[in-house]
Design an enzyme around this catalytic site. Sequence first.
Site, PDB file in Angstrom:
ATOM      1  N   SER A 120      36.180  42.099  48.473  1.00 48.91           N
ATOM      2  CA  SER A 120      36.717  43.111  49.384  1.00 48.91           C
ATOM      3  C   SER A 120      35.899  43.130  50.676  1.00 48.91           C
ATOM      4  O   SER A 120      35.856  42.114  51.374  1.00 48.91           O
ATOM      5  CB  SER A 120      36.743  44.462  48.668  1.00 48.91           C
ATOM      6  OG  SER A 120      37.560  45.379  49.361  1.00 48.91           O
ATOM      7  N   ASP A 122      47.223  44.434  43.935  1.00 47.39           N
ATOM      8  CA  ASP A 122      46.074  45.114  44.539  1.00 47.39           C
ATOM      9  C   ASP A 122      46.584  46.222  45.451  1.00 47.39           C
ATOM     10  O   ASP A 122      47.374  45.975  46.367  1.00 47.39           O
ATOM     11  CB  ASP A 122      45.288  44.050  45.329  1.00 47.39           C
ATOM     12  CG  ASP A 122      43.980  44.552  45.912  1.00 47.39           C
ATOM     13  OD1 ASP A 122      43.947  45.711  46.371  1.00 47.39           O
ATOM     14  OD2 ASP A 122      43.023  43.771  45.925  1.00 47.39           O
ATOM     15  N   HIS A 167      42.593  45.361  42.189  1.00 48.15           N
ATOM     16  CA  HIS A 167      41.403  45.223  43.043  1.00 48.15           C
ATOM     17  C   HIS A 167      40.097  45.382  42.259  1.00 48.15           C
ATOM     18  O   HIS A 167      39.020  45.366  42.843  1.00 48.15           O
ATOM     19  CB  HIS A 167      41.474  46.300  44.147  1.00 48.15           C
ATOM     20  CG  HIS A 167      40.619  46.008  45.354  1.00 48.15           C
ATOM     21  ND1 HIS A 167      40.838  44.918  46.174  1.00 48.15           N
ATOM     22  CD2 HIS A 167      39.544  46.663  45.900  1.00 48.15           C
ATOM     23  CE1 HIS A 167      39.944  44.919  47.162  1.00 48.15           C
ATOM     24  NE2 HIS A 167      39.149  45.963  47.016  1.00 48.15           N
TER      25      HIS A 167
END
Lengths: 283, 283
Positions: free
Chosen positions: B152, B228, B261
């Site tokens: 991320s 995600d 995620h």
Amino acid sequence: MTTSLELVSANKCFGGWLKRYRHPSAVLNCDMVFAVYLPPQADQGKPLPALYWLSGLTCTDENVMQKSGIQRLAAELGMVVVAPDTSPRGDKVPDDADGAYDFGLGAGFYVNATQQPWARHYRMYDYVVDELPALIEAHFPVSDQRSISGHSMGGHGALVCALKNPGRYQSVSAFAPISSPLHCPWGHKALGNYLGPDRQAWKDWDACELIARAEERLPLLVDQGEDDNFLVEQLKPELLEAAANQHNHPLTLRRQPGYDHSYYFIASFLPEHMQHHAAALGC
Amino acid sequence: MTTSLELVSANKCFGGWLKRYRHPSAVLNCDMVFAVYLPPQADQGKPLPALYWLSGLTCTDENVMQKSGIQRLAAELGMVVVAPDTSPRGDKVPDDADGAYDFGLGAGFYVNATQQPWARHYRMYDYVVDELPALIEAHFPVSDQRSISGHSMGGHGALVCALKNPGRYQSVSAFAPISSPLHCPWGHKALGNYLGPDRQAWKDWDACELIARAEERLPLLVDQGEDDNFLVEQLKPELLEAAANQHNHPLTLRRQPGYDHSYYFIASFLPEHMQHHAAALGC
């Protein structure tokens, strides 16, 4: 089974799904959350064997799924993994008067309490051995082939559940289990409260005592870190070893130099435990 | 190097040691904690290559070590893993005015801030690229062979660190990276505060912009979960793909159906990333 399951979360993981569900527990008189990992093979229609994982003090269903790497192994082996919480939960459920970590919420010790105010909710043994497997086997593609493992308080729970139920589990293992709650402060506090002061009643919940009466010689696989902070005062694997020796019960107790009580220890030796269970379950 | 390292914790794991250290950072003007996993091979005297892992928003050095299973892979491959924190820390370090998760503490974005009050502490780029590796290479049996990966915000960080420093990293990969902070709300907030309103200055910290100027064709390996929650608004892998296509930069972008995620996604594909890095590092 008509019990309703409410999906709490779902995460894809190693090609399968980790799902958490909330359900009303008739045994515990409260809502409970459990986790189930369904490996990719669960989509193929054939019922899969299931491993029940019992966590230790302060844990929930989440610890083993977040920290042990068990999903990777379960996906390789085609095994379902079920992780219950470690106690009844909710505002109605009484807790330790001082909120201590070692009794009450997060510390059900996998026994059936007989003393008030605990007896109404604290029946984790019946929950783990009967209610939860019935729910799992009704709602998921799971066979009646079961194994059980756990850590610390949950290692004690796994050994007790297996020793008390010949034939119900194909295999059992434990990481750093509380070997004998009759002989450690954690056990004295928990059993004294849940079961009352008569120590005779405690013997039904002590792996070393249960080995003495075991009708089945189910092999016990136990790993214990030698640098575990709780080793000497609380865990006492030497008592398990002595009971197994005395009663000719098969025990593989491995003392692992340098390892502590954490999930880093569990993750390190979980692959071998999963192989042990897979062999017994025919994975 | 005379910088002092204070051991915070040590856990044996997969035959090696996970250690956390605190040290004064000259670059960040505060004390920092990092984690280093030393695989069993670290005892054999030969310097080992190191993978730097950059975590995402809200994380510390602990997340990847607790949740990804990276130690098992590092132990198999003979690779050191280094995990820095995600921002400067401490009471002296300014934070987001509202304590938001996406800016300030836990959200350093791996840039060098130029604006006050951030510039005094928020220089995570210099910390990750220079100060921390110098410290690691002075104190541990680590070679100058380095790779970098992250998740991320840390995926963005890994791509930016590698693209800005030809030859410094043998390989790079990312999980669900913020592909272009110039084109997402997280990036606008962070770069607007750390670097000021002139968007021209932001381009030095945007993987898509850096691909356009890359002097080295270091292959990029990127995994992205299709389920995600941040995919459409924040991550935008299609921008990375377009930049790589336009500038003929090697990119393997894998869209993984059903994955989100979380670290469950990371754990699932980390083995392939570690193989990618091991091949480049000669493990």
